[in-house]
Motif scaffolding. Sequence first.
Motif, mmCIF file in Angstrom:
data_model
loop_
_atom_site.group_PDB
_atom_site.id
_atom_site.type_symbol
_atom_site.label_atom_id
_atom_site.label_comp_id
_atom_site.label_asym_id
_atom_site.label_seq_id
_atom_site.Cartn_x
_atom_site.Cartn_y
_atom_site.Cartn_z
ATOM 1 N N HIS A 193 -2.174 -8.452 -4.071
ATOM 2 C CA HIS A 193 -0.843 -8.037 -3.624
ATOM 3 C C HIS A 193 -0.936 -7.018 -2.485
ATOM 4 O O HIS A 193 -0.082 -7.002 -1.591
ATOM 5 N N TYR A 230 2.197 -13.929 -8.224
ATOM 6 C CA TYR A 230 3.172 -13.046 -7.588
ATOM 7 C C TYR A 230 4.007 -12.300 -8.617
ATOM 8 O O TYR A 230 4.509 -12.868 -9.587
ATOM 9 N N SER A 231 4.155 -11.002 -8.362
ATOM 10 C CA SER A 231 4.936 -10.146 -9.250
ATOM 11 C C SER A 231 5.702 -9.133 -8.406
ATOM 12 O O SER A 231 5.103 -8.349 -7.674
ATOM 13 N N THR A 232 7.009 -9.167 -8.517
ATOM 14 C CA THR A 232 7.829 -8.188 -7.811
ATOM 15 C C THR A 232 7.513 -6.780 -8.291
ATOM 16 O O THR A 232 7.492 -5.828 -7.501
ATOM 17 N N LYS A 233 7.250 -6.648 -9.583
ATOM 18 C CA LYS A 233 6.908 -5.338 -10.129
ATOM 19 C C LYS A 233 5.605 -4.824 -9.527
ATOM 20 O O LYS A 233 5.457 -3.626 -9.261
ATOM 21 N N LEU A 244 0.816 -7.515 1.185
ATOM 22 C CA LEU A 244 1.648 -6.492 1.826
ATOM 23 C C LEU A 244 1.138 -6.152 3.217
ATOM 24 O O LEU A 244 1.927 -5.918 4.145
ATOM 25 N N ILE A 286 4.488 -5.490 -6.537
ATOM 26 C CA ILE A 286 4.836 -5.034 -5.193
ATOM 27 C C ILE A 286 5.510 -3.663 -5.262
ATOM 28 O O ILE A 286 5.177 -2.737 -4.509
ATOM 29 N N THR A 287 6.441 -3.526 -6.195
ATOM 30 C CA THR A 287 7.156 -2.261 -6.355
ATOM 31 C C THR A 287 6.214 -1.124 -6.718
ATOM 32 O O THR A 287 6.309 -0.013 -6.170
ATOM 33 N N ASP A 288 5.299 -1.388 -7.668
ATOM 34 C CA ASP A 288 4.350 -0.358 -8.083
ATOM 35 C C ASP A 288 3.458 0.076 -6.923
ATOM 36 O O ASP A 288 3.132 1.261 -6.780
ATOM 37 N N ASN A 289 3.043 -0.886 -6.096
ATOM 38 C CA ASN A 289 2.235 -0.551 -4.922
ATOM 39 C C ASN A 289 3.050 0.299 -3.950
ATOM 40 O O ASN A 289 2.576 1.326 -3.455
ATOM 41 N N GLU A 345 0.479 -5.699 -17.501
ATOM 42 C CA GLU A 345 1.355 -6.812 -17.199
ATOM 43 C C GLU A 345 0.718 -8.065 -17.748
ATOM 44 O O GLU A 345 -0.497 -8.197 -17.779
#
Length: 462
Positions: free
Chosen positions: A98, A232-235, A102, A237-240, A461
């Motif tokens: 991820h 793929y995980s939106t979470k 990004l 991406i958010t955590d990064n 996760e």
Amino acid sequence: MPKKSKNIEMITGDPKKAIVRLALPMMLSMLLIMLYNIADSIWVAGLGADALAAVGFITPLFMVLVGLGNGIGAGANSLIARFIGAGNIKQANNAGLHGILLAVVVSLIFTIIIETFMVPILQMMGAGSTIQYAMDYSYIIFGFLFIFVYSGVASAIFRSEGDMRRATIAIAVTAVMNIILDPVFIYVLNFGIAGAAWATVISATLSCLVMSYWIWGKKDMFLDLTPKNFNYSTKMITDNLQVAIPSTLESLVFSILAIIINSLLVLAADTTAVAVYTASMRIVQLSMIPLIGLGTAVLTVAGVAYGARNYTNLKTAHSYSIKLGFAISILLGAIMFIFSAQLAAMFSYTEASAQLSPQIAHAISVLSIFVLAIPHGMMSSMLFQGVGKGFYSLLITLLRSLILESVFAYIFCFIFGWGVTGIYAGVVFGCFVGGTVGYIWAKIFISRFKKFAKKETIPQES
């Protein structure tokens, strides 16, 4: 025991040993990076004060560029380290992938933005007569933004699993090649200031190719970053981004501060003062290398300790790194002060730049105190990044740099009437006061972590 297992064993073991073993290669890496940055300034200085000042105007923007890669890399490093500490290797792999995703998306977006608005940005910064030099340099550097962003992320992934050897080798490739190519492109091929930019881009590209081979060609890392492990995980991406955005914004803060300081210098003197400050800060940044190395080590060790809910390791990493940082800063500050004239001579080797030498020496002697004001604030900020509290780190940086350093620089220069020296003194004093606030905040956080460690959720996760 395989070497990759020893790396993991090291970052999950004694935090003091881990910090030293992680920091030393990082110090070497940063030394090499700073040497080629200094090499850029030294070779460009031969083109005259306007060319050197142009680099000074571009440097803040370049810090944002590098900050993009370092920010996303810090996010990936923190997340991977926390997953490793929690024993979740599957999601550690996914976090690395991820981070690379990004890097691709963000670099493409910012390339378009920066290239489009380059001229008005330079005009707003007051580049004036140096604007053509600045444009010749910046269009090339920012046109290859992806190279620098990806390099920062890939290097951080190696660091996250304790593999400092290859992270250092990759940076060494960039630094050595840039030092070699600088005079060739600037003077032999007669590309001028654009040659310095091309040398940097080509050198960074070679480093990226080496790291890509290790990741997807040789495939002997602890982490497995093959596409099959990407989910793929939106979470994710958010955590990064919870670390990446604040970390990148910190670089933006430093860039805004540099713009403010440059503007104050122009108001207090002229663009020559910017050239002097640019040269002297290269030396200051060189002396900060051990502290940056320590801070990067703290990020990884703190992330692992936080993921494992190990209060003792987290506390030890913070306090030990600060003590070691102050000891190193005292030594380096003394060297800068004693040898300020000799260091200044590196930037005044031609007739066009000879008159800058006394001013640069004076700036270095005053700013030698700056390194003493850094350790406690920097280590506290890096601890917050390591545990995933990136916005805490950002707030410390905002207070220390954008607010206190710029305000005290203005007060000491214009209110107290100390002139250019007042600007230098304000930067030092503001850094120390802001860092002290960050240190107290980190101590409070660590104390609360001890109480609530067992209640907080370890990053998992499915």
